[in-house]
Design a protein around this motif. Structure first.
Motif, PDB file in Angstrom:
ATOM      1  N   GLN A  76       0.852  -1.174   0.000  1.00 48.65           N
ATOM      2  CA  GLN A  76       0.000   0.000   0.000  1.00 48.65           C
ATOM      3  C   GLN A  76       0.896   1.236   0.000  1.00 48.65           C
ATOM      4  O   GLN A  76       1.968   1.231   0.606  1.00 48.65           O
ATOM      5  CB  GLN A  76      -0.881   0.006   1.245  1.00 48.65           C
ATOM      6  CG  GLN A  76      -1.838  -1.154   1.345  1.00 48.65           C
ATOM      7  CD  GLN A  76      -2.631  -1.128   2.637  1.00 48.65           C
ATOM      8  OE1 GLN A  76      -3.288  -0.133   2.944  1.00 48.65           O
ATOM      9  NE2 GLN A  76      -2.590  -2.211   3.390  1.00 48.65           N
ATOM     10  N   LYS A  77       0.464   2.286  -0.673  1.00 50.48           N
ATOM     11  CA  LYS A  77       1.276   3.487  -0.795  1.00 50.48           C
ATOM     12  C   LYS A  77       1.727   4.013   0.564  1.00 50.48           C
ATOM     13  O   LYS A  77       2.875   4.435   0.734  1.00 50.48           O
ATOM     14  CB  LYS A  77       0.479   4.568  -1.534  1.00 50.48           C
ATOM     15  CG  LYS A  77       1.245   5.870  -1.751  1.00 50.48           C
ATOM     16  CD  LYS A  77       0.357   6.910  -2.417  1.00 50.48           C
ATOM     17  CE  LYS A  77       1.077   8.242  -2.543  1.00 50.48           C
ATOM     18  NZ  LYS A  77       0.183   9.285  -3.108  1.00 50.48           N
ATOM     19  N   GLU A  78       0.847   3.952   1.548  1.00 53.71           N
ATOM     20  CA  GLU A  78       1.172   4.461   2.880  1.00 53.71           C
ATOM     21  C   GLU A  78       2.343   3.691   3.495  1.00 53.71           C
ATOM     22  O   GLU A  78       3.225   4.272   4.126  1.00 53.71           O
ATOM     23  CB  GLU A  78      -0.060   4.336   3.786  1.00 53.71           C
ATOM     24  CG  GLU A  78       0.177   4.746   5.231  1.00 53.71           C
ATOM     25  CD  GLU A  78      -1.027   4.460   6.112  1.00 53.71           C
ATOM     26  OE1 GLU A  78      -0.854   4.385   7.337  1.00 53.71           O
ATOM     27  OE2 GLU A  78      -2.135   4.307   5.573  1.00 53.71           O
ATOM     28  N   ALA A  85       4.660   1.985   1.756  1.00 51.19           N
ATOM     29  CA  ALA A  85       5.838   2.313   0.952  1.00 51.19           C
ATOM     30  C   ALA A  85       6.461   3.628   1.416  1.00 51.19           C
ATOM     31  O   ALA A  85       7.687   3.751   1.523  1.00 51.19           O
ATOM     32  CB  ALA A  85       5.451   2.393  -0.522  1.00 51.19           C
ATOM     33  N   GLU A  86       5.619   4.612   1.701  1.00 56.06           N
ATOM     34  CA  GLU A  86       6.122   5.909   2.147  1.00 56.06           C
ATOM     35  C   GLU A  86       6.775   5.810   3.522  1.00 56.06           C
ATOM     36  O   GLU A  86       7.722   6.541   3.824  1.00 56.06           O
ATOM     37  CB  GLU A  86       4.981   6.925   2.154  1.00 56.06           C
ATOM     38  CG  GLU A  86       4.529   7.301   0.740  1.00 56.06           C
ATOM     39  CD  GLU A  86       3.304   8.188   0.723  1.00 56.06           C
ATOM     40  OE1 GLU A  86       2.601   8.264   1.770  1.00 56.06           O
ATOM     41  OE2 GLU A  86       3.031   8.804  -0.331  1.00 56.06           O
ATOM     42  N   ILE A 132      11.191   4.347  -3.799  1.00 55.41           N
ATOM     43  CA  ILE A 132       9.936   3.983  -4.473  1.00 55.41           C
ATOM     44  C   ILE A 132      10.186   4.037  -5.976  1.00 55.41           C
ATOM     45  O   ILE A 132      10.594   5.070  -6.515  1.00 55.41           O
ATOM     46  CB  ILE A 132       8.799   4.919  -4.067  1.00 55.41           C
ATOM     47  CG1 ILE A 132       8.454   4.709  -2.577  1.00 55.41           C
ATOM     48  CG2 ILE A 132       7.562   4.665  -4.924  1.00 55.41           C
ATOM     49  CD1 ILE A 132       7.375   5.635  -2.054  1.00 55.41           C
ATOM     50  N   HIS A 181       4.492   3.878  -8.885  1.00 51.74           N
ATOM     51  CA  HIS A 181       3.213   4.098  -8.213  1.00 51.74           C
ATOM     52  C   HIS A 181       2.125   3.440  -9.060  1.00 51.74           C
ATOM     53  O   HIS A 181       2.149   3.524 -10.291  1.00 51.74           O
ATOM     54  CB  HIS A 181       2.919   5.590  -8.063  1.00 51.74           C
ATOM     55  CG  HIS A 181       3.800   6.269  -7.060  1.00 51.74           C
ATOM     56  ND1 HIS A 181       3.518   6.301  -5.714  1.00 51.74           N
ATOM     57  CD2 HIS A 181       4.962   6.949  -7.218  1.00 51.74           C
ATOM     58  CE1 HIS A 181       4.469   6.960  -5.077  1.00 51.74           C
ATOM     59  NE2 HIS A 181       5.354   7.374  -5.966  1.00 51.74           N
ATOM     60  N   PRO A 223      -2.184   2.940  -9.449  1.00 52.85           N
ATOM     61  CA  PRO A 223      -3.503   3.367  -8.987  1.00 52.85           C
ATOM     62  C   PRO A 223      -4.377   2.154  -8.661  1.00 52.85           C
ATOM     63  O   PRO A 223      -4.091   1.035  -9.102  1.00 52.85           O
ATOM     64  CB  PRO A 223      -4.062   4.120 -10.200  1.00 52.85           C
ATOM     65  CG  PRO A 223      -3.413   3.441 -11.373  1.00 52.85           C
ATOM     66  CD  PRO A 223      -2.033   3.060 -10.911  1.00 52.85           C
ATOM     67  N   SER A 270      -4.085   3.479  -3.056  1.00 52.86           N
ATOM     68  CA  SER A 270      -3.079   3.338  -4.101  1.00 52.86           C
ATOM     69  C   SER A 270      -1.946   2.443  -3.594  1.00 52.86           C
ATOM     70  O   SER A 270      -1.807   2.210  -2.393  1.00 52.86           O
ATOM     71  CB  SER A 270      -2.523   4.708  -4.493  1.00 52.86           C
ATOM     72  OG  SER A 270      -3.530   5.511  -5.062  1.00 52.86           O
ATOM     73  N   SER A 271      -1.154   1.949  -4.529  1.00 53.44           N
ATOM     74  CA  SER A 271      -0.043   1.069  -4.184  1.00 53.44           C
ATOM     75  C   SER A 271       1.253   1.636  -4.734  1.00 53.44           C
ATOM     76  O   SER A 271       1.253   2.551  -5.561  1.00 53.44           O
ATOM     77  CB  SER A 271      -0.280  -0.341  -4.754  1.00 53.44           C
ATOM     78  OG  SER A 271      -1.474  -0.900  -4.240  1.00 53.44           O
ATOM     79  N   ALA A 272       2.365   1.098  -4.280  1.00 47.37           N
ATOM     80  CA  ALA A 272       3.675   1.528  -4.772  1.00 47.37           C
ATOM     81  C   ALA A 272       4.652   0.370  -4.669  1.00 47.37           C
ATOM     82  O   ALA A 272       4.543  -0.477  -3.778  1.00 47.37           O
ATOM     83  CB  ALA A 272       4.188   2.724  -3.975  1.00 47.37           C
TER      84      ALA A 272
END
Length: 280
Positions: free
Chosen positions: A153-155, A157-158, A184, A187, A189, A200-202
């Motif tokens: 999940q993007k969160e 990854a960040e 990263i 990205h 969607p 979103s994913s990364a």
């Protein structure tokens, strides 16, 4: 859409085998084979490497890894419904794909591979962070893997690439950046997946360093970091009071201010504190 191999499109594979994604297994299938091949390319030159893949599902990334020249792929899949689809891929790439049915948290899959080893996976959302922490904290370093290319999940990854002072900065960033280079790479969607997740994913690419950036005992560092971020809004002298009775002295010895908060302390500072605590 160009095909990367002679096998059927993934939508047809899913329909043939009745592979509806299950939320209980953290499944979100990536169906664009050109995109899975792109993720495989992020992992680097695969021709001389064994690859560990966790949660292949119907095999989208598996096919990308094999099409990009992976020497061998070992896939760990918990969902028995996916095994026939993966068997079809194994037949198309004789001797290059082995599938283990089981939970990746219970299987020592890396022991079945021959170095150089890379890890590449669209990790199930419900176990991704735990697997990453395990791979970052082996008993010996450098690890058996040379790089990891992982979708989160993007969160999450960040959090892995976060810098001090940011809201995302915490234990995951420190563990990852202590022993690896992390960035990263892609990205994605929600609409890239079936079913589309709510977030979103990364894709994060991590390269193992030959040794940690700063000297520290892994167990002590992990304990100090966990204590600091469990109460991240508190000053260090309060958040870490359970670590040592003279924690203020240890903080000062490490060059840190007892009134700082964990999110203000860079990796080097936490490593210095871990050394000060261990010395005491």
């Amino acid at each position: 859409m160009a095909q990367i191999d002679p096998l059927p499109p993934l939508r047809d594979v899913i329909a043939t085998h009745g592979l509806s994604a299950r939320k209980s297994l953290g499944q979100n299938f990536l169906l664009d084979l050109n995109l899975t091949a792109r993720i495989a390319r992020v992992a680097g030159d695969l021709s001389g490497s064994d690859i560990l893949e966790v949660g292949p599902g119907p095999g989208g990334l598996t096919r990308g890894l094999l099409a990009e020249g992976a020497r061998r792929v070992l896939a760990v899949e918990k969902d028995p419904r996916c095994l026939p689809a993966l068997a079809e891929i194994a037949a198309a790439y004789p001797g290059q794909l082995e599938v283990i049915e089981g939970d990746a948290l219970d299987v020592d899959a890396l022991a079945h591979l021959t170095p150089p080893i890379r890890i590449a996976a669209n990790l199930p959302y419900n176990v991704g962070t735990e697997l990453l922490v395990r791979w970052l904290t082996p008993k010996e370093w450098p690890p058996v893997w040379s790089s990891m290319t992982l979708m989160f999940q993007k969160e999450v990854a960040e959090r892995i690439v976060a810098a001090p002072g940011s809201k995302a900065y915490g234990r995951l960033a420190l563990l990852a950046q202590w022993r690896a280079d992390a960035h990263i790479a892609l990205h994605l969607p929600p609409e890239a997946f079936t079913p589309p997740p709510k977030v979103s994913s990364a894709v994060v690419h991590l390269t193992a360093l030959p040794k940690a950036r700063f000297e520290a005992d892994a167990a002590v560092l992990n304990r100090v970091v966990a204590a600091g971020f469990n109460q991240r809004r508190k000053m260090l002298r309060s958040a870490l009071k359970g670590i040592a009775p003279d924690i203020e002295d240890r903080l000062i010895a490490a060059g840190l201010k007892p009134t700082d908060r964990a999110e203000q302390v860079p990796l080097e500072g936490f490593c210095a504190l871990a050394r000060a605590v261990a010395a005491a």
